[in-house]
Design a protein around this motif. Structure first.
Motif, mmCIF file in Angstrom:
data_model
loop_
_atom_site.group_PDB
_atom_site.id
_atom_site.type_symbol
_atom_site.label_atom_id
_atom_site.label_comp_id
_atom_site.label_asym_id
_atom_site.label_seq_id
_atom_site.Cartn_x
_atom_site.Cartn_y
_atom_site.Cartn_z
ATOM 1 N N THR A 125 19.126 46.377 -40.878
ATOM 2 C CA THR A 125 20.254 46.340 -41.583
ATOM 3 C C THR A 125 21.451 46.315 -40.464
ATOM 4 O OG1 THR A 125 22.016 47.435 -42.806
ATOM 5 C CG2 THR A 125 20.238 48.825 -41.625
ATOM 6 N N ASN A 126 22.332 45.871 -40.793
ATOM 7 C CA ASN A 126 23.765 45.706 -39.979
ATOM 8 C C ASN A 126 24.604 46.974 -39.962
ATOM 9 O OD1 ASN A 126 23.428 43.387 -38.623
ATOM 10 N ND2 ASN A 126 23.786 42.489 -40.145
ATOM 11 N N VAL A 127 24.251 48.035 -40.944
ATOM 12 C CA VAL A 127 24.860 49.281 -40.768
ATOM 13 C C VAL A 127 24.071 50.347 -40.178
ATOM 14 C CG1 VAL A 127 25.684 50.974 -42.566
ATOM 15 C CG2 VAL A 127 25.788 48.482 -43.113
ATOM 16 N N VAL A 133 28.628 59.294 -40.699
ATOM 17 C CA VAL A 133 29.494 58.415 -40.117
ATOM 18 C C VAL A 133 28.703 57.025 -40.348
ATOM 19 C CG1 VAL A 133 30.376 57.737 -37.912
ATOM 20 C CG2 VAL A 133 30.353 59.998 -38.374
ATOM 21 N N SER A 134 29.498 56.289 -40.748
ATOM 22 C CA SER A 134 28.776 54.616 -40.850
ATOM 23 C C SER A 134 29.375 53.738 -40.245
ATOM 24 C CB SER A 134 28.759 54.469 -42.565
ATOM 25 O OG SER A 134 28.236 53.176 -42.968
ATOM 26 N N LEU A 135 28.853 52.850 -39.542
ATOM 27 C CA LEU A 135 29.307 51.777 -38.919
ATOM 28 C C LEU A 135 28.915 50.392 -39.121
ATOM 29 C CD1 LEU A 135 30.126 51.644 -34.951
ATOM 30 C CD2 LEU A 135 29.179 49.581 -36.259
ATOM 31 N N ASP A 136 29.549 49.584 -39.882
ATOM 32 C CA ASP A 136 29.045 48.339 -40.347
ATOM 33 C C ASP A 136 29.335 47.301 -39.232
ATOM 34 O OD1 ASP A 136 28.979 45.469 -41.603
ATOM 35 O OD2 ASP A 136 29.277 46.634 -43.484
ATOM 36 N N ARG A 137 28.312 46.923 -38.544
ATOM 37 C CA ARG A 137 28.412 45.856 -37.398
ATOM 38 C C ARG A 137 28.669 44.400 -37.941
ATOM 39 N NH1 ARG A 137 23.014 47.559 -33.862
ATOM 40 N NH2 ARG A 137 21.836 47.533 -36.028
ATOM 41 N N THR A 138 28.696 44.084 -38.993
ATOM 42 C CA THR A 138 28.994 42.841 -39.544
ATOM 43 C C THR A 138 30.379 42.804 -39.679
ATOM 44 O OG1 THR A 138 27.092 42.488 -40.662
ATOM 45 C CG2 THR A 138 28.659 41.265 -41.184
ATOM 46 N N ASN A 139 31.085 43.815 -40.515
ATOM 47 C CA ASN A 139 32.565 43.811 -40.453
ATOM 48 C C ASN A 139 33.430 44.614 -39.475
ATOM 49 O OD1 ASN A 139 31.983 42.468 -43.292
ATOM 50 N ND2 ASN A 139 31.746 44.480 -44.026
ATOM 51 N N ARG A 140 32.769 45.007 -38.679
ATOM 52 C CA ARG A 140 33.082 45.951 -37.552
ATOM 53 C C ARG A 140 34.238 47.146 -38.080
ATOM 54 N NH1 ARG A 140 29.982 45.489 -34.061
ATOM 55 N NH2 ARG A 140 31.485 46.434 -32.364
ATOM 56 N N SER A 141 33.668 47.771 -39.231
ATOM 57 C CA SER A 141 34.532 48.884 -39.761
ATOM 58 C C SER A 141 33.453 50.169 -39.669
ATOM 59 C CB SER A 141 34.599 48.446 -41.419
ATOM 60 O OG SER A 141 33.455 48.401 -41.948
ATOM 61 N N MET A 156 35.149 51.430 -30.909
ATOM 62 C CA MET A 156 34.125 50.781 -31.840
ATOM 63 C C MET A 156 32.733 50.538 -31.022
ATOM 64 S SD MET A 156 33.456 49.748 -34.880
ATOM 65 C CE MET A 156 34.926 49.331 -35.782
ATOM 66 N N THR A 157 33.010 49.873 -29.682
ATOM 67 C CA THR A 157 31.695 49.639 -29.047
ATOM 68 C C THR A 157 31.228 50.947 -28.467
ATOM 69 O OG1 THR A 157 32.676 47.730 -28.304
ATOM 70 C CG2 THR A 157 31.009 48.298 -26.861
ATOM 71 N N LEU A 158 31.896 51.993 -28.184
ATOM 72 C CA LEU A 158 31.535 53.319 -27.710
ATOM 73 C C LEU A 158 30.664 53.834 -28.724
ATOM 74 C CD1 LEU A 158 31.135 55.482 -25.623
ATOM 75 C CD2 LEU A 158 33.419 56.365 -26.563
ATOM 76 N N LEU A 159 31.149 53.899 -29.962
ATOM 77 C CA LEU A 159 30.451 54.646 -31.320
ATOM 78 C C LEU A 159 29.040 53.791 -31.486
ATOM 79 C CD1 LEU A 159 30.365 56.476 -33.518
ATOM 80 C CD2 LEU A 159 31.844 55.056 -34.847
ATOM 81 N N GLU A 160 29.230 52.429 -31.278
ATOM 82 C CA GLU A 160 27.985 51.526 -31.635
ATOM 83 C C GLU A 160 26.864 51.879 -30.533
ATOM 84 O OE1 GLU A 160 26.540 46.861 -32.544
ATOM 85 O OE2 GLU A 160 28.808 47.602 -31.426
ATOM 86 N N ILE A 161 27.034 52.227 -29.317
ATOM 87 C CA ILE A 161 26.361 52.470 -28.399
ATOM 88 C C ILE A 161 25.685 53.687 -28.628
ATOM 89 C CG2 ILE A 161 25.919 52.895 -25.857
ATOM 90 C CD1 ILE A 161 28.268 51.266 -25.398
ATOM 91 N N LEU A 162 26.491 54.824 -28.982
ATOM 92 C CA LEU A 162 26.071 56.166 -29.187
ATOM 93 C C LEU A 162 25.317 56.185 -30.462
ATOM 94 C CD1 LEU A 162 29.116 58.350 -28.050
ATOM 95 C CD2 LEU A 162 27.169 57.885 -26.845
#
Length: 225
Positions: A125-127, A133-141, A156-162
């Motif tokens: 999934t892209n979520v 905390v939920s990060l949607d990688r498709t919508n960048r939300s 956003m990138t920092l949160l995605e990495i972690l």
């Protein structure tokens, strides 16, 4: 994540860089195949987007060298040659996927997301979810519970990495490599700045950024406590 683009057609390269940078990814762009091959010998990437026809060293030779060095970074090959033999050759040399030019940038982004998911642990999934905390990688939300959180690109990138690897400790050097490109001057204090901003925006969440002094940072879910 950090992407290396190896593409000598300027308008195509500029368009690809712009698309991925707009969605929070760090892109290093190189137009010469030999230089790109050297860069990959000392720089770690999450994805390589590789054209076939290049000056200095062609894409197939770069791919062959990469796999011979036991580098398993995902590689998406771009080719203007639509013959089946060329596509088979790319896959046999170790490419993870390919696109034939001209292509729709939305398809390129979708294929890149699939390869990045595999790289980060094989989620289907892209979520990404950690605590509430939920990060949607498709919508960048990003949402915390039912509350939407507005993050800037690097936050956003920092949160995605972690969040992609919760519990993993990332050093400041690792985060610098993924948040900033070769041509951007940034020091360890920049990481402290972005971590501080992100912490403030995630206040009240059931996931928190923990500082391990002298070691690095990790995202921890209160559900795992």
């Amino acid at each position: 994540m950090r992407i290396l683009l190896v593409e000598d057609t300027l308008d195509v390269g500029e368009a690809i860089c712009r698309r991925f940078q707009q969605t929070g990814h760090m892109v290093d762009w190189e137009t010469d195949g030999a230089v790109a091959s050297d860069i990959m010998s000392f720089t770690e990437y999450d994805l390589v987007i590789l054209d076939v026809m290049l000056p200095g060293l062609d894409g197939f030779s770069i791919l062959r060298r990469l796999r011979q060095s036991k580098n398993g970074v995902p590689v998406l090959v771009l080719t203007a040659r639509s013959e089946v033999d060329d596509r088979v050759s790319a896959l046999d040399l170790g490419a993870d996927d390919y696109l034939v030019k001209p292509f729709d940038f939305r398809e390129l982004e979708a294929r890149a997301r699939v390869l990045l998911r595999r790289r980060s642990g094989g989620e289907s999934t892209n979520v990404i979810v950690c605590g509430d905390v939920s990060l949607d990688r498709t919508n960048r939300s990003v949402t915390v519970g039912k509350r939407e959180v507005q993050l800037k690109r690097r936050e956003m990138t920092l949160l995605e990495i972690l969040a992609t690897r919760p519990g993993k400790v990332f050093s400041k050097e690792e985060l610098l490599d993924q948040l900033f490109g070769f041509d951007e001057a940034a020091g360890p204090n920049a990481i402290e700045l972005y971590v501080g901003r992100l912490r403030k925006k995630l206040e009240g969440a059931k996931a928190r950024i923990v500082t391990l002094r002298g070691v690095g940072y990790q995202l921890v879910s209160d559900d795992d406590a």
